[in-house]
Scaffold this active site. Sequence first.
Site, short mmCIF file in Angstrom:
data_model
loop_
_atom_site.label_atom_id
_atom_site.label_comp_id
_atom_site.label_asym_id
_atom_site.label_seq_id
_atom_site.Cartn_x
_atom_site.Cartn_y
_atom_site.Cartn_z
N ASP A 58 -7.24 1.67 0.55
CA ASP A 58 -7.28 1.86 2.00
C ASP A 58 -8.71 1.60 2.47
OD1 ASP A 58 -8.76 4.04 1.30
OD2 ASP A 58 -7.56 5.51 2.38
N LYS A 85 0.83 -1.21 0.00
CA LYS A 85 0.00 0.00 0.00
C LYS A 85 0.87 1.27 0.00
CE LYS A 85 -2.98 2.44 2.86
NZ LYS A 85 -3.12 2.50 4.28
#
Length: 224
Positions: free
Chosen positions: A153, A135
């Site tokens: 997210d 991420k």
Amino acid sequence: MARSYVHEARRRGLGRRRERTVPIIERLAESLPEATIALRFRSNLELLVSVMLSAQTTDVNVNRVTEKLFRKYRRPEDYLAVPQEELERDIYTSGFFRQKTKSIRGTMRVLLEEFDGEVPTRLEDLTRLPGVARKTANVVSSELGHAQGIVVDTHVRRLSQRLGLTRQEDPVKIERDLQKIVPRADWARFPHLLIWHGRRVCDARRPLCEECVIEGLCPSSRLR
Ligand code: SF4
């Protein structure tokens, strides 16, 4: 729950997710021209450190911490020139300061040893840095203009499900679904659009469907 929204879109005759995705992006982009990363940084290194600090805390909090931090630490060497405890103190309020200090210092070492002190842009290079997971790597490479994936997210996960763009729960699988339907040129801005829309209009508990510019494309709309 996510599964039902994909079916719900078909049931309401809203079209396939592939057909709805581009209009969703266009309408959100028009209504949210300011939708960009909320972290403040002036260099690639500051971007990387900010994103590493943002784990488990808010962007506002990170900006508060980095305002001072980046005056003191300007190059990778600076993070290694101080005792570990000093860096821990300097990032203390970002939370998880011990782990973050370890990751940042480890990352600086690898940057100096393997990348001439520069932040790489390729995902496979970024994920070799200590404490930099997919991420974080996705956020950094996207912001540097080399998006190789789509940041997922909690907001992106929730909105993608609510809009019936994925049936998945796992972020990696959600990213894979999104990569199939979001045009590559939009991989970097797509997460920002969903994050801002989620904050401004599509609140988890009280979505403002009557004010929503993508209401006509949304299988979760409360107006129908
Ligand atoms: S119509 Fe409602 S649920 Fe759908 S995206 Fe807009 S605010 Fe969210």
